[in-house]
Design a protein around this motif. Structure first.
Motif, PDB file in Angstrom:
ATOM      1  N   UNK A 440      -5.238   8.196  -2.229  1.00 18.64           N
ATOM      2  CA  UNK A 440      -4.594   6.083  -2.215  1.00 18.64           C
ATOM      3  C   UNK A 440      -4.591   6.258  -0.524  1.00 18.64           C
ATOM      4  N   UNK A 441      -3.712   7.927   0.071  1.00 16.46           N
ATOM      5  CA  UNK A 441      -4.019   7.457   1.574  1.00 16.46           C
ATOM      6  C   UNK A 441      -4.913   7.456   2.259  1.00 16.46           C
ATOM      7  N   UNK A 442      -5.967   7.941   1.899  1.00 20.36           N
ATOM      8  CA  UNK A 442      -7.354   7.591   2.515  1.00 20.36           C
ATOM      9  C   UNK A 442      -8.533   6.430   2.425  1.00 20.36           C
ATOM     10  N   UNK A 443      -7.695   5.394   1.154  1.00 18.08           N
ATOM     11  CA  UNK A 443      -8.490   4.474   0.867  1.00 18.08           C
ATOM     12  C   UNK A 443      -7.363   3.430   1.849  1.00 18.08           C
ATOM     13  N   UNK A 444      -6.544   3.498   1.984  1.00 15.77           N
ATOM     14  CA  UNK A 444      -6.161   2.757   2.496  1.00 15.77           C
ATOM     15  C   UNK A 444      -6.095   2.629   4.359  1.00 15.77           C
ATOM     16  N   UNK A 445      -6.265   3.911   5.031  1.00 20.63           N
ATOM     17  CA  UNK A 445      -7.006   4.336   6.337  1.00 20.63           C
ATOM     18  C   UNK A 445      -8.135   3.807   6.331  1.00 20.63           C
ATOM     19  N   UNK A 446      -8.996   3.191   4.868  1.00 21.78           N
ATOM     20  CA  UNK A 446     -10.234   2.970   5.501  1.00 21.78           C
ATOM     21  C   UNK A 446     -10.446   1.065   5.898  1.00 21.78           C
TER      22      UNK A 446
END
Length: 515
Positions: A440-446
């Motif tokens: 989830x965190x990496x998705x938000x970053x991208x």
């Protein structure tokens, strides 16, 4: 299954104080983990949290630096994956590790082929493989080449191979990342059958809804350490995500759906008119302008990747024209489109992106070096500055340019591939499933990076199987069905419900443009 029932038996897997260290990196630190018979236990955490390392410690890929593993109450020390498999632990990893040049049956039974008079009994192989395929509801010819099937089918074949062993422990590392809704439902049906038979299932997934649907318990890791163990019916989704990220959820609200990012007076960066490829995708029209994000939505097999490959010049069109900045182009391959400022971050990062034996630095600068030509190497000072900038910008972990790409988690590898193309400063960036298998965190970053790029004037084509994600980041959404463009949605029409309706509509309900 309730928590009490899960603990009514002794654990089939009991990992205590597991620490795994690599040169300069502690991947796991004193982690405890228990897996009971007859349960689905979800292992949760961001990319780089230690999930894959814990799995590899269990299955003999990595030897723990310290700690103890017990199987059925007995201490074990697996020195190779085959030893774990022989002990009844079967694993399906996120990336399909099969042999595309062999048949489906050969892949399922590789190393365990029935023999007759000393030779492999091909007929018996196919018969046995067919039974396993029937068990998971996959109707394909066991004698067909595995490489002739899409990634989703190959993933199901990998699961069938895992079931070919009489395993008491089944490890599924992101098994649903390439599956559509019906295939996920079928997999979950199989998992429930196996669970009811007493099989212990370790399930890794970044899809929260799937975890809450199938898991009996959840264990969360963060930065290589154990955070805690949770029950789905007692733990809210927001609470779980907050625990995984180690911070409050305000960050998740930073990415909102953009609206009308393009300047209506600007010419399109890319234009397709009647572009199509016989047997792959029907002719379609498409425009992408600077400063806008165009989403591409559709079910698995709808033609998303086929469209992307035509636009990038990876496949040759049989009909129509393709234009860049108002000029018609006839791409002779991806290199000609790259030269015109078009970049593609591919869906299949393992086969078409990651160079596992090179460092993060080398992977990051690969496209820039290719664009300059091999006779003009990128100066080390320039390369180091770019590499450090994008490692920080995309929060790539570990933040070590000299680390081997193979040592990174799948999500961090995806970030490196995205950074590779951003370094080339493309005018149009095509992202094909950039967040598949990412936490989830990496998705938000991208997603935030995508929004920022469009705000800076870059054109972005964003492809994702997750409709909520497409709707969140896109100005317009192109909907595909049965390898045909069926509609475009814009403005207030960009909603999950309307995208789903367009995907599910019958042919006479299709519209050319919805707004």
């Amino acid at each position: 299954m309730t928590d009490s029932s899960a603990r009514s038996a002794d654990p089939v897997v009991d990992m205590r104080g597991i620490t795994v260290e690599f040169p300069g990196v502690r991947a796991l630190s004193d982690v405890d983990f228990q897996l009971f018979p007859g349960e689905v236990h979800a292992l949760m955490g961001e990319n780089g949290a230690g999930k894959s390392t814990l799995i590899k410690a269990l299955t003999g890929v990595h030897r723990p630096t310290s700690g103890e593993i017990r199987l059925h109450g007995e201490p074990v020390e697996f020195t190779a994956p085959v030893r774990a498999q022989n002990a009844g632990i079967s694993t399906v990893y996120q990336e399909v590790n099969l042999c595309p040049n062999l048949s489906v049956a050969e892949n399922i039974l590789l190393g365990r082929e029935p023999r007759r008079l000393g030779a492999i009994d091909v007929r018996a192989c196919r018969t046995r493989a067919a039974r396993l395929l029937d068990r998971i509801g996959l109707s394909i010819d066991p004698g067909s080449a595995l490489g002739s099937h899409p990634i989703a089918v190959q993933q199901l074949v990998a699961i069938a191979r895992a079931l070919a062993v009489d395993a008491r422990v089944l490890v599924l590392d992101e098994p649903t990342s390439s599956l559509d809704t019906d295939e996920v439902a079928e997999l979950f049906r199989i998992m429930r059958v196996l669970r009811d038979e007493g099989v212990a299932i370790l399930f890794v997934s970044h899809f929260l809804e799937q975890v809450y649907e199938i898991a009996d318990r959840m264990t969360v890791l963060r930065n290589g350490a154990l955070v805690g163990e949770y029950l789905p019916d007692r733990t809210g989704r927001l609470e779980l995500v907050s625990v995984m990220l180690g911070r409050e959820l305000g960050t998740l609200e930073e990415v909102e759906r953009r609206s009308g990012g393009r300047d209506p007076g600007t010419a399109p960066v890319l234009t397709a008119r009647g572009l199509g490829r016989a047997g792959a995708i029907a002719p379609f029209d498409l425009e992408i302008h600077a400063g806008e994000v165009v989403g591409l939505a559709g079910l698995l097999g709808s033609g998303r990747t086929e469209m992307v490959r035509l636009l990038f010049g990876a496949d040759r069109a049989s009909t129509g024209t393709l234009g860049v900045d108002g000029r018609t182009v006839r791409p002779r391959g991806p290199r000609s489109m790259i030269a015109r400022g078009v970049a593609l971050c591919s869906e299949d990062r393992k086969a078409e992106g990651v160079v596992a034996d090179l460092t993060v630095r080398d992977n990051l600068t690969l496209a820039l070096q290719a664009a300059r030509g091999w006779m003009r190497p990128v100066p080390r000072r320039v390369a180091d500055a770019l590499v450090n900038e994008y490692i920080e910008k995309l929060d790539i972990r570990p933040a070590d340019p000299g680390a081997l790409m193979s040592a990174l988690s799948g999500g961090n590898q995806q970030k490196v591939l995205l950074a590779r193309w951003l370094i080339t400063r493309p005018r149009l960036l095509i992202l094909d499933e950039p967040t598949r298998g990412i936490d989830v965190g990496a998705k938000v970053q991208i997603q935030k990076v995508v929004a920022d790029l469009a705000a800076e004037g870059m054109a972005v084509l964003f492809v994702s199987a997750e409709l909520e994600e497409v709707v969140r980041v896109s100005d317009r959404v192109v909907v595909l069905r049965d390898r045909r463009k069926v509609t475009e949605l814009a403005g207030d029409g960009v909603t999950v419900d309307k995208v789903m309706s367009a995907i599910a509509a019958h042919g006479d309900q299709d519209s050319a443009v919805a707004s």
